[in-house]
Design a protein around this motif. Structure first.
Motif, PDB file in Angstrom:
ATOM      1  N   HIS A 329       0.855  -1.177   0.000  1.00 26.44           N
ATOM      2  CA  HIS A 329       0.000   0.000   0.000  1.00 26.44           C
ATOM      3  C   HIS A 329       0.894   1.231   0.000  1.00 26.44           C
ATOM      4  O   HIS A 329       2.015   1.211   0.530  1.00 26.44           O
ATOM      5  N   VAL A 330       0.427   2.330  -0.582  1.00 19.75           N
ATOM      6  CA  VAL A 330       1.208   3.567  -0.602  1.00 19.75           C
ATOM      7  C   VAL A 330       1.503   4.050   0.815  1.00 19.75           C
ATOM      8  O   VAL A 330       2.605   4.540   1.102  1.00 19.75           O
ATOM      9  N   ALA A 331       0.547   3.912   1.718  1.00 18.89           N
ATOM     10  CA  ALA A 331       0.783   4.344   3.096  1.00 18.89           C
ATOM     11  C   ALA A 331       1.948   3.587   3.714  1.00 18.89           C
ATOM     12  O   ALA A 331       2.818   4.178   4.380  1.00 18.89           O
ATOM     13  N   GLN A 332       1.994   2.287   3.496  1.00 20.97           N
ATOM     14  CA  GLN A 332       3.099   1.483   3.998  1.00 20.97           C
ATOM     15  C   GLN A 332       4.408   1.906   3.348  1.00 20.97           C
ATOM     16  O   GLN A 332       5.458   1.988   4.004  1.00 20.97           O
ATOM     17  N   LEU A 333       4.357   2.199   2.068  1.00 23.09           N
ATOM     18  CA  LEU A 333       5.535   2.625   1.322  1.00 23.09           C
ATOM     19  C   LEU A 333       6.132   3.889   1.934  1.00 23.09           C
ATOM     20  O   LEU A 333       7.349   3.996   2.138  1.00 23.09           O
ATOM     21  N   VAL A 334       5.297   4.864   2.249  1.00 20.79           N
ATOM     22  CA  VAL A 334       5.777   6.126   2.813  1.00 20.79           C
ATOM     23  C   VAL A 334       6.414   5.900   4.174  1.00 20.79           C
ATOM     24  O   VAL A 334       7.419   6.532   4.520  1.00 20.79           O
ATOM     25  N   VAL A 335       5.874   4.996   4.957  1.00 21.30           N
ATOM     26  CA  VAL A 335       6.418   4.727   6.285  1.00 21.30           C
ATOM     27  C   VAL A 335       7.707   3.917   6.210  1.00 21.30           C
ATOM     28  O   VAL A 335       8.700   4.233   6.863  1.00 21.30           O
ATOM     29  N   ASP A 336       7.746   2.869   5.362  1.00 17.07           N
ATOM     30  CA  ASP A 336       8.891   1.959   5.331  1.00 17.07           C
ATOM     31  C   ASP A 336      10.045   2.471   4.475  1.00 17.07           C
ATOM     32  O   ASP A 336      11.185   2.068   4.658  1.00 17.07           O
ATOM     33  N   ARG A 337       9.766   3.304   3.476  1.00 13.18           N
ATOM     34  CA  ARG A 337      10.773   3.965   2.634  1.00 13.18           C
ATOM     35  C   ARG A 337      11.677   3.007   1.858  1.00 13.18           C
ATOM     36  O   ARG A 337      12.894   3.196   1.808  1.00 13.18           O
ATOM     37  N   PRO A 338      11.131   1.998   1.216  1.00 10.75           N
ATOM     38  CA  PRO A 338      11.997   1.143   0.395  1.00 10.75           C
ATOM     39  C   PRO A 338      12.381   1.839  -0.904  1.00 10.75           C
ATOM     40  O   PRO A 338      11.698   2.754  -1.366  1.00 10.75           O
ATOM     41  N   ALA A 339      13.457   1.388  -1.506  1.00  9.27           N
ATOM     42  CA  ALA A 339      13.784   1.814  -2.862  1.00  9.27           C
ATOM     43  C   ALA A 339      12.934   1.006  -3.830  1.00  9.27           C
ATOM     44  O   ALA A 339      12.541  -0.129  -3.535  1.00  9.27           O
ATOM     45  N   PRO A 340      12.608   1.539  -4.994  1.00  8.81           N
ATOM     46  CA  PRO A 340      11.838   0.753  -5.965  1.00  8.81           C
ATOM     47  C   PRO A 340      12.651  -0.414  -6.500  1.00  8.81           C
ATOM     48  O   PRO A 340      13.882  -0.336  -6.614  1.00  8.81           O
ATOM     49  N   VAL A 341      11.958  -1.495  -6.827  1.00 10.39           N
ATOM     50  CA  VAL A 341      12.639  -2.639  -7.435  1.00 10.39           C
ATOM     51  C   VAL A 341      12.752  -2.462  -8.948  1.00 10.39           C
ATOM     52  O   VAL A 341      13.616  -3.062  -9.581  1.00 10.39           O
ATOM     53  N   ARG A 342      11.882  -1.646  -9.531  1.00 14.46           N
ATOM     54  CA  ARG A 342      11.969  -1.310 -10.960  1.00 14.46           C
ATOM     55  C   ARG A 342      11.557   0.139 -11.144  1.00 14.46           C
ATOM     56  O   ARG A 342      10.656   0.629 -10.473  1.00 14.46           O
ATOM     57  N   VAL A 343      12.247   0.800 -12.068  1.00 14.71           N
ATOM     58  CA  VAL A 343      11.918   2.173 -12.449  1.00 14.71           C
ATOM     59  C   VAL A 343      11.809   2.206 -13.965  1.00 14.71           C
ATOM     60  O   VAL A 343      12.757   1.848 -14.667  1.00 14.71           O
ATOM     61  N   LEU A 344      10.636   2.610 -14.478  1.00 16.89           N
ATOM     62  CA  LEU A 344      10.425   2.636 -15.923  1.00 16.89           C
ATOM     63  C   LEU A 344       9.992   4.025 -16.363  1.00 16.89           C
ATOM     64  O   LEU A 344       9.182   4.680 -15.694  1.00 16.89           O
ATOM     65  N   ARG A 345      10.527   4.468 -17.491  1.00 19.04           N
ATOM     66  CA  ARG A 345      10.124   5.733 -18.113  1.00 19.04           C
ATOM     67  C   ARG A 345       9.844   5.447 -19.579  1.00 19.04           C
ATOM     68  O   ARG A 345      10.725   4.994 -20.324  1.00 19.04           O
ATOM     69  N   ASP A 346       8.616   5.689 -19.992  1.00 24.77           N
ATOM     70  CA  ASP A 346       8.202   5.458 -21.386  1.00 24.77           C
ATOM     71  C   ASP A 346       8.558   4.050 -21.859  1.00 24.77           C
ATOM     72  O   ASP A 346       9.014   3.839 -22.986  1.00 24.77           O
ATOM     73  N   GLY A 347       8.344   3.062 -20.961  1.00 21.02           N
ATOM     74  CA  GLY A 347       8.554   1.669 -21.313  1.00 21.02           C
ATOM     75  C   GLY A 347       9.986   1.181 -21.203  1.00 21.02           C
ATOM     76  O   GLY A 347      10.253  -0.004 -21.413  1.00 21.02           O
ATOM     77  N   ARG A 348      10.926   2.073 -20.886  1.00 20.15           N
ATOM     78  CA  ARG A 348      12.336   1.683 -20.766  1.00 20.15           C
ATOM     79  C   ARG A 348      12.704   1.611 -19.298  1.00 20.15           C
ATOM     80  O   ARG A 348      12.445   2.527 -18.524  1.00 20.15           O
ATOM     81  N   GLU A 349      13.322   0.492 -18.905  1.00 21.46           N
ATOM     82  CA  GLU A 349      13.697   0.295 -17.520  1.00 21.46           C
ATOM     83  C   GLU A 349      15.041   0.965 -17.241  1.00 21.46           C
ATOM     84  O   GLU A 349      15.993   0.833 -17.995  1.00 21.46           O
ATOM     85  N   VAL A 350      15.090   1.687 -16.127  1.00 20.76           N
ATOM     86  CA  VAL A 350      16.337   2.321 -15.704  1.00 20.76           C
ATOM     87  C   VAL A 350      17.319   1.229 -15.273  1.00 20.76           C
ATOM     88  O   VAL A 350      17.017   0.435 -14.384  1.00 20.76           O
ATOM     89  N   PRO A 351      18.497   1.168 -15.901  1.00 21.60           N
ATOM     90  CA  PRO A 351      19.479   0.152 -15.487  1.00 21.60           C
ATOM     91  C   PRO A 351      20.110   0.495 -14.154  1.00 21.60           C
ATOM     92  O   PRO A 351      20.356   1.668 -13.849  1.00 21.60           O
ATOM     93  N   ARG A 352      20.333  -0.484 -13.338  1.00 23.75           N
ATOM     94  CA  ARG A 352      20.983  -0.271 -12.047  1.00 23.75           C
ATOM     95  C   ARG A 352      22.452   0.049 -12.269  1.00 23.75           C
ATOM     96  O   ARG A 352      23.124  -0.560 -13.090  1.00 23.75           O
ATOM     97  N   GLY A 353      22.945   1.005 -11.462  1.00 24.02           N
ATOM     98  CA  GLY A 353      24.359   1.332 -11.560  1.00 24.02           C
ATOM     99  C   GLY A 353      24.722   2.170 -12.770  1.00 24.02           C
ATOM    100  O   GLY A 353      25.896   2.272 -13.104  1.00 24.02           O
TER     101      GLY A 353
END
Length: 353
Positions: A329-353
Motif C-alpha cells: 500500500h502507498v501508506a506502507q511505502l511512505v512509512v517503510d521507505r523502500p527503494a523501488p525494485v523497478r523504475v520505468l520511463r516510457d517503457g524503458r527500464e532504468v538500469p541499475r548502476g
C-alpha cells in the motif's frame, strides 16, 4: 511448514523532486565538514565559500546525485542552480550536462537562481539573462526584503527578465511574518496582472506556515487565485505548512529535497520517498489518506507543476512510466521507505548502476 507468500508488488507514479540544488551537493565526493551558521546570511556565506573548494566538478557531483535520485524513482526535478558574476554559467552548464547524460529517464528544469543577490550583486542580472540563453529554463528570485531590501525593485527585475525571455518564475522566499505575507501577496498580484496564473512557484514560503498571522487567510486566497505553486521541503527545523489549511484555501503544494549534503546541511538522500516520509512525519500524518497525500505531493502534484502528463495523469499499473515497489500500500511505502525494485520511463527500464 508453509512458505511465506512472495512480497506484493505495488506500482506507483514516478516521483518528482520539485525543489533541489544539485550544483551545491558534495554527493560522490569526499566528506564535507560544515561550518556552524545560525542565520540565513551566514548559511549563504558558507555556501559562497564552498563553491570553489570542491575536488569534483559540478557535472560530476550533479551526475552522481541525479543518478542516485533516478534509481530511487525520481523521474523529474526542478533544479535551482546558482548564477552570479563570480560563478558565471559554470553551474548551469554543469547541471545541464549531467541531466543530458540521464536522458531519457530524467527530466530536469533548471532555475537560474541568484543565491548571492540580484540588485545587491552588480552584474548578477546580466548573468541571469545569459544563463537563460545557455540552458536555464526559469527565472529564480531570492527574498526581496530579507536579502535584497527592496521588494518592488527585486520583483521588477525578476518579472521583467521573465517577460523579456518568455519564461516562468520560481522564487525562494524565506522571509517570515507579515513581511513575508506582504511579499507573497505582491508576487500573487504581479502573477495575475501578467496573466501568469499557474506559471509561478514560491519555494519555502515560511510565512504561510505561521497560522498566528492575521493576514494569512487572505494571503492564501491570493495565492490560490494566482495559481501559484508552493514548494515545501520539510528540512530540519524549517517551518512546514498546515496541509489541510492550504488545501481548504485551494493552494497547490509540491515537495522537494532542497539541498542534499551541501554546505547548508549534512542530511538528504535525494529519495522523494524519504522526503514524503519526512513531510508526513513533520505534519503529523496518521491515516492512510494522510500518507497517500504526502506521496501525491512528491509525485503527481510535481508532475502537474512541471507539465508532465505521464506523471501528473498517471494511468495506473500498466503505464509505461511507473515505479514498482515491494509494498502492499502507498501508506506502507511512505512509512517503510523502500527503494523501488523497478523504475520505468516510457517503457524503458532504468538500469541499475
Amino acid at each position: 511448514m508453509t512458505a511465506n507468500p512472495p512480497p506484493s508488488h505495488l506500482s506507483t507514479p514516478g516521483l518528482v523532486d520539485s525543489h533541489i540544488h544539485p550544483d551545491k551537493t558534495s554527493w560522490g565526493g569526499a566528506w564535507m565538514s560544515r561550518r556552524p551558521a545560525s542565520t540565513l546570511a551566514e548559511l549563504i556565506e558558507n555556501d559562497r565559500a564552498s563553491q570553489f573548494s570542491f575536488d569534483l566538478s559540478v557535472e560530476e557531483r550533479a551526475f552522481a546525485l541525479l543518478s542516485h535520485a533516478v534509481e530511487n524513482g525520481t523521474l523529474a526535478m526542478r533544479a535551482h542552480v546558482d548564477v552570479s558574476p563570480e560563478i558565471g554559467l559554470a553551474n548551469v552548464e554543469g547541471v545541464r550536462a549531467a541531466a543530458e547524460r540521464l536522458a531519457p529517464f530524467l527530466t530536469v528544469q533548471i532555475v537560474a537562481f541568484p543565491q548571492f543577490g540580484l540588485l545587491t550583486n552588480p552584474g548578477a542580472l546580466d548573468a541571469m539573462a545569459a544563463a537563460l540563453d545557455a540552458g536555464a529554463d526559469l527565472v529564480g528570485g531570492i527574498d526581496p526584503v530579507g536579502i535584497e531590501h527592496d521588494l518592488h525593485g527585486h520583483l521588477d527585475a525578476v518579472f521583467g527578465l521573465a517577460d523579456q525571455k518568455g519564461r516562468d518564475l520560481d522564487i525562494h522566499l524565506h522571509d517570515g511574518g507579515e513581511t513575508g505575507l506582504e511579499e507573497i501577496r505582491e508576487i500573487a498580484a504581479r502573477t495575475i496582472a501578467g496573466g501568469r496564473q499557474g506559471r509561478v512557484t514560491i519555494g519555502h514560503a515560511f510565512a504561510l506556515c505561521d497560522t498566528s498571522l492575521p493576514s494569512l487567510g487572505r494571503t492564501l486566497d491570493a495565492v490560490a487565485e494566482a495559481g501559484i505553486w508552493i514548494a515545501t521541503c520539510a528540512l530540519g527545523p524549517d517551518p512546514v505548512p498546515d496541509i489541510d489549511l492550504l488545501e481548504r484555501h485551494g493552494v497547490r503544494l509540491v515537495a522537494g529535497s532542497d539541498g542534499v549534503r551541501d554546505s547548508w546541511s549534512p542530511f538528504g538522500t535525494a529519495s522523494m520517498v524519504d522526503r514524503a516520509h519526512l513531510l508526513g512525519y513533520r505534519t503529523g500524518a496518521m491515516t492512510d489518506a494522510d500518507l497517500e497525500r504526502v506521496f501525491r505531493l512528491a509525485s503527481t502534484a510535481g508532475g502537474e507543476m512541471l507539465g508532465l502528463p505521464e506523471i501528473a495523469d498517471w494511468s495506473g499499473a500498466d503505464s509505461g512510466t511507473r515505479l514498482e515497489f515491494e509494498a502492499e500500500h502507498v501508506a506502507q511505502l511512505v512509512v517503510d521507505r523502500p527503494a523501488p525494485v523497478r523504475v520505468l520511463r516510457d517503457g524503458r527500464e532504468v538500469p541499475r548502476g
